[in-house]
Design a protein around this motif. Structure first.
Motif, PDB file in Angstrom:
ATOM      1  N   ASN A   1      32.596  50.005  46.034  1.00 58.61           N
ATOM      2  CA  ASN A   1      32.706  48.417  45.829  1.00 58.61           C
ATOM      3  C   ASN A   1      32.015  48.454  44.171  1.00 58.61           C
ATOM      4  OD1 ASN A   1      31.654  47.187  47.933  1.00 58.61           O
ATOM      5  ND2 ASN A   1      30.162  48.664  48.451  1.00 58.61           N
ATOM      6  N   LYS A   2      32.167  49.874  43.918  1.00 54.36           N
ATOM      7  CA  LYS A   2      32.233  50.328  41.897  1.00 54.36           C
ATOM      8  C   LYS A   2      33.422  49.444  41.561  1.00 54.36           C
ATOM      9  CE  LYS A   2      29.724  54.533  41.761  1.00 54.36           C
ATOM     10  NZ  LYS A   2      29.967  55.838  41.790  1.00 54.36           N
ATOM     11  N   SER A   3      34.369  49.780  42.083  1.00 54.13           N
ATOM     12  CA  SER A   3      35.685  48.791  41.493  1.00 54.13           C
ATOM     13  C   SER A   3      35.197  47.156  42.218  1.00 54.13           C
ATOM     14  CB  SER A   3      37.018  49.484  41.884  1.00 54.13           C
ATOM     15  OG  SER A   3      38.432  48.319  41.783  1.00 54.13           O
ATOM     16  N   LEU A   4      35.557  46.772  42.846  1.00 52.47           N
ATOM     17  CA  LEU A   4      35.015  45.848  43.582  1.00 52.47           C
ATOM     18  C   LEU A   4      34.043  45.168  42.109  1.00 52.47           C
ATOM     19  CD1 LEU A   4      35.686  43.318  44.815  1.00 52.47           C
ATOM     20  CD2 LEU A   4      33.615  44.204  46.711  1.00 52.47           C
ATOM     21  N   ALA A   5      32.919  45.617  42.091  1.00 55.98           N
ATOM     22  CA  ALA A   5      32.352  44.955  40.997  1.00 55.98           C
ATOM     23  C   ALA A   5      32.678  45.027  39.939  1.00 55.98           C
ATOM     24  CB  ALA A   5      30.755  45.971  41.349  1.00 55.98           C
ATOM     25  N   GLU A   6      33.118  45.556  39.140  1.00 58.91           N
ATOM     26  CA  GLU A   6      34.359  45.334  38.010  1.00 58.91           C
ATOM     27  C   GLU A   6      35.269  44.239  37.969  1.00 58.91           C
ATOM     28  OE1 GLU A   6      36.074  48.851  34.928  1.00 58.91           O
ATOM     29  OE2 GLU A   6      37.523  48.139  36.582  1.00 58.91           O
ATOM     30  N   ALA A   7      35.800  44.336  39.641  1.00 61.50           N
ATOM     31  CA  ALA A   7      36.596  42.945  39.396  1.00 61.50           C
ATOM     32  C   ALA A   7      35.789  41.396  39.142  1.00 61.50           C
ATOM     33  CB  ALA A   7      37.667  43.315  41.097  1.00 61.50           C
ATOM     34  N   ALA A   8      34.831  42.065  40.152  1.00 60.46           N
ATOM     35  CA  ALA A   8      34.358  40.207  39.696  1.00 60.46           C
ATOM     36  C   ALA A   8      33.299  40.122  38.710  1.00 60.46           C
ATOM     37  CB  ALA A   8      32.853  40.450  41.233  1.00 60.46           C
ATOM     38  N   GLN A   9      33.000  41.375  38.029  1.00 60.36           N
ATOM     39  CA  GLN A   9      32.953  40.632  36.650  1.00 60.36           C
ATOM     40  C   GLN A   9      33.476  39.895  35.713  1.00 60.36           C
ATOM     41  OE1 GLN A   9      31.482  44.072  33.929  1.00 60.36           O
ATOM     42  NE2 GLN A   9      29.306  42.933  33.441  1.00 60.36           N
ATOM     43  N   ASN A  10      34.647  41.171  35.474  1.00 61.28           N
ATOM     44  CA  ASN A  10      35.761  40.055  34.888  1.00 61.28           C
ATOM     45  C   ASN A  10      36.721  38.701  35.059  1.00 61.28           C
ATOM     46  OD1 ASN A  10      36.233  42.780  33.948  1.00 61.28           O
ATOM     47  ND2 ASN A  10      37.485  43.372  35.451  1.00 61.28           N
TER      48      ASN A  10
ATOM     49  N   ALA B   1      35.903  48.325  59.209  1.00 61.04           N
ATOM     50  CA  ALA B   1      35.600  46.676  58.137  1.00 61.04           C
ATOM     51  C   ALA B   1      35.074  45.884  57.267  1.00 61.04           C
ATOM     52  CB  ALA B   1      35.638  45.851  59.536  1.00 61.04           C
ATOM     53  N   ASN B   2      34.577  46.622  56.714  1.00 62.22           N
ATOM     54  CA  ASN B   2      34.454  46.444  55.344  1.00 62.22           C
ATOM     55  C   ASN B   2      34.599  46.647  53.958  1.00 62.22           C
ATOM     56  OD1 ASN B   2      30.965  44.794  55.214  1.00 62.22           O
ATOM     57  ND2 ASN B   2      31.319  45.294  57.648  1.00 62.22           N
ATOM     58  N   LEU B   3      34.448  47.719  54.428  1.00 56.21           N
ATOM     59  CA  LEU B   3      36.118  48.847  53.551  1.00 56.21           C
ATOM     60  C   LEU B   3      37.560  47.861  52.949  1.00 56.21           C
ATOM     61  CD1 LEU B   3      36.658  50.787  51.351  1.00 56.21           C
ATOM     62  CD2 LEU B   3      37.956  52.479  53.284  1.00 56.21           C
ATOM     63  N   PHE B   4      37.917  47.083  54.524  1.00 55.89           N
ATOM     64  CA  PHE B   4      39.567  46.981  54.113  1.00 55.89           C
ATOM     65  C   PHE B   4      38.518  45.573  53.229  1.00 55.89           C
ATOM     66  CE2 PHE B   4      42.422  43.968  56.186  1.00 55.89           C
ATOM     67  CZ  PHE B   4      43.463  44.871  54.867  1.00 55.89           C
ATOM     68  N   ARG B   5      37.435  44.643  53.698  1.00 56.06           N
ATOM     69  CA  ARG B   5      36.800  43.842  52.994  1.00 56.06           C
ATOM     70  C   ARG B   5      37.005  43.346  51.552  1.00 56.06           C
ATOM     71  NH1 ARG B   5      32.362  42.465  50.918  1.00 56.06           N
ATOM     72  NH2 ARG B   5      31.255  44.255  52.842  1.00 56.06           N
ATOM     73  N   ALA B   6      36.432  45.098  51.072  1.00 54.29           N
ATOM     74  CA  ALA B   6      35.989  45.320  50.134  1.00 54.29           C
ATOM     75  C   ALA B   6      37.568  45.387  48.850  1.00 54.29           C
ATOM     76  CB  ALA B   6      34.591  46.539  49.472  1.00 54.29           C
ATOM     77  N   THR B   7      38.520  45.796  49.339  1.00 54.46           N
ATOM     78  CA  THR B   7      39.706  46.475  48.628  1.00 54.46           C
ATOM     79  C   THR B   7      40.061  45.606  48.804  1.00 54.46           C
ATOM     80  OG1 THR B   7      40.451  47.751  50.956  1.00 54.46           O
ATOM     81  CG2 THR B   7      39.669  49.173  49.814  1.00 54.46           C
ATOM     82  N   GLN B   8      40.510  44.342  49.872  1.00 56.06           N
ATOM     83  CA  GLN B   8      41.257  43.492  49.604  1.00 56.06           C
ATOM     84  C   GLN B   8      40.794  41.598  49.008  1.00 56.06           C
ATOM     85  OE1 GLN B   8      44.050  43.062  51.069  1.00 56.06           O
ATOM     86  NE2 GLN B   8      44.457  45.691  50.822  1.00 56.06           N
ATOM     87  N   THR B   9      39.419  42.191  48.692  1.00 57.70           N
ATOM     88  CA  THR B   9      38.907  41.023  47.515  1.00 57.70           C
ATOM     89  C   THR B   9      38.879  41.332  46.183  1.00 57.70           C
ATOM     90  OG1 THR B   9      37.414  40.771  49.620  1.00 57.70           O
ATOM     91  CG2 THR B   9      37.229  40.457  46.896  1.00 57.70           C
ATOM     92  N   ASP B  10      39.500  42.973  45.526  1.00 57.74           N
ATOM     93  CA  ASP B  10      39.028  43.718  44.745  1.00 57.74           C
ATOM     94  C   ASP B  10      40.653  43.380  44.017  1.00 57.74           C
ATOM     95  OD1 ASP B  10      39.652  45.846  42.337  1.00 57.74           O
ATOM     96  OD2 ASP B  10      38.910  46.750  43.528  1.00 57.74           O
ATOM     97  N   GLU B  11      41.666  43.665  45.129  1.00 59.10           N
ATOM     98  CA  GLU B  11      42.517  43.940  44.114  1.00 59.10           C
ATOM     99  C   GLU B  11      43.611  42.319  44.702  1.00 59.10           C
ATOM    100  OE1 GLU B  11      45.657  45.711  47.695  1.00 59.10           O
ATOM    101  OE2 GLU B  11      44.894  47.380  47.429  1.00 59.10           O
ATOM    102  N   LYS B  12      42.597  40.851  44.961  1.00 63.86           N
ATOM    103  CA  LYS B  12      43.322  39.781  45.478  1.00 63.86           C
ATOM    104  C   LYS B  12      42.624  39.374  44.020  1.00 63.86           C
ATOM    105  CE  LYS B  12      43.171  35.543  47.976  1.00 63.86           C
ATOM    106  NZ  LYS B  12      44.375  35.148  48.002  1.00 63.86           N
ATOM    107  N   LEU B  13      41.212  39.635  43.502  1.00 68.63           N
ATOM    108  CA  LEU B  13      40.673  38.584  42.393  1.00 68.63           C
ATOM    109  C   LEU B  13      41.353  39.310  41.124  1.00 68.63           C
ATOM    110  CD1 LEU B  13      37.065  40.010  42.777  1.00 68.63           C
ATOM    111  CD2 LEU B  13      38.104  37.469  43.073  1.00 68.63           C
ATOM    112  N   ARG B  14      42.091  40.530  41.692  1.00 64.14           N
ATOM    113  CA  ARG B  14      42.830  41.415  39.438  1.00 64.14           C
ATOM    114  C   ARG B  14      43.949  40.622  39.849  1.00 64.14           C
ATOM    115  NH1 ARG B  14      40.018  45.559  38.124  1.00 64.14           N
ATOM    116  NH2 ARG B  14      38.415  46.485  39.235  1.00 64.14           N
ATOM    117  N   ARG B  15      44.682  40.449  41.519  1.00 62.68           N
ATOM    118  CA  ARG B  15      45.896  40.162  41.083  1.00 62.68           C
ATOM    119  C   ARG B  15      46.308  38.980  40.673  1.00 62.68           C
ATOM    120  NH1 ARG B  15      46.853  41.499  46.463  1.00 62.68           N
ATOM    121  NH2 ARG B  15      46.530  39.485  46.861  1.00 62.68           N
TER     122      ARG B  15
END
Length: 279
Positions: free
Chosen positions: A146-155, A207-221
């Motif tokens: 979620n820390k990584s997701l927050a960073e990706a969302a901020q970017n 399920a929530n972990l998968f949601r977070a990791t995949q969103t993080d990767e998609k935002l960055r990718r």
């Protein structure tokens, strides 16, 4: 000498295959090319060293180095039968450990397969845990992701705490069939001060972990920009995870039972156990 910047985890990942048992493997001929060995006979020497290391580790060599043959097309267009190996992740790890250290791609391979082998070990260890320990393990991993997701969302432009709360709510709505954080709280019978993730079983947390990791990767990718685009991405990923659960015949997240103990209660119990062991 090859420039290390040309290589990445994808250098090895793109050659990964999956057998009928769902197990990862690599063809030795592919690995030979990736590791820049021009001659098969020279690479065979590395394989033999790796097989010896496997044997010395009390592992069954045939479990990790499966001899196979396959037809390949020559430059002339004719077909030729060649010898090859199907290598397990562990076999690849042993090979890169015994390969020429002067090759820069070998150093990357050593890191890649060491990490992959460690992940497999952790997965096997995870399967031996009871439900409470599984919940703790996934919850702690989710905190980090979620820390990584927050960073990706901020970017992407999700800047304020209020914006991020809306962003998170979109992820929940996608995964929980339109239910946001407030509705999930009510459905689970939680207090306003309770953290939703602290009151989930291991399957729901996963399920929530998968949601977070995949969103993080998609935002960055995809270098997604703008709050509305980030929110939509989080919703769509959550919705996709939900669809996958449905297709597999699983229980929808909102219908999963709420555990009797919260994560914080489990943490206190584990801490108490550790203190008692020290006495």
């Amino acid at each position: 000498m090859a420039d290390i910047e040309k290589y990445s985890d994808q250098t090895f990942e793109q050659h990964r295959k999956v057998n009928e048992f769902g197990e990862d493997f690599w063809y030795a001929r592919d690995l030979q090319q990736v590791l820049n060995y021009e001659q098969w006979r020279n690479f065979l020497k590395v394989i033999e060293k790796a097989k010896e290391a496997c044997k010395n580790s009390d592992q069954l060599v045939s479990d990790h180095f499966a001899e196979v043959s396959k037809m390949v097309k020559l430059g002339s267009g004719a077909m030729r039968n060649i010898d090859d190996y199907e290598l397990s992740r562990y076999a690849c790890y042993l090979i890169v450990q015994n390969a020429d250290p002067k090759k820069e791609v070998v150093a990357l391979g050593q890191t890649y397969f060491a990490v992959q082998t460690r992940k497999q070990e952790l997965q096997e260890q995870f399967e031996t845990l009871d439900e409470d320990k599984k919940r703790l393990a996934i919850r702690n991993e989710l905190k980090e992701h979620n820390k990584s997701l927050a960073e990706a969302a901020q970017n992407a432009g999700v800047e304020t705490a209020f914006d991020y709360a809306i962003f998170q709510n979109h992820g929940y709505k996608g995964l929980y069939g339109g239910l946001g954080a407030k509705e999930i709280h009510h459905r689970k019978g939680l207090k306003k001060s309770h953290q939703i993730l602290d009151h989930m079983g291991s399957t729901e947390l996963a399920a929530n972990l998968f949601r977070a990791t995949q969103t993080d990767e998609k935002l960055r990718r995809e270098n997604i920009q703008g709050k509305s685009n980030a929110n939509r991405t989080h919703y769509e990923v959550g919705e996709k995870v939900r669809q996958t659960i449905k297709e597999l015949g699983g229980t929808m997240p909102e219908d999963m039972p709420t555990p009797e103990k919260s994560i914080k209660q489990i943490e206190r119990l584990e801490q108490k156990k550790r203190l008692n062991l020290k006495e």
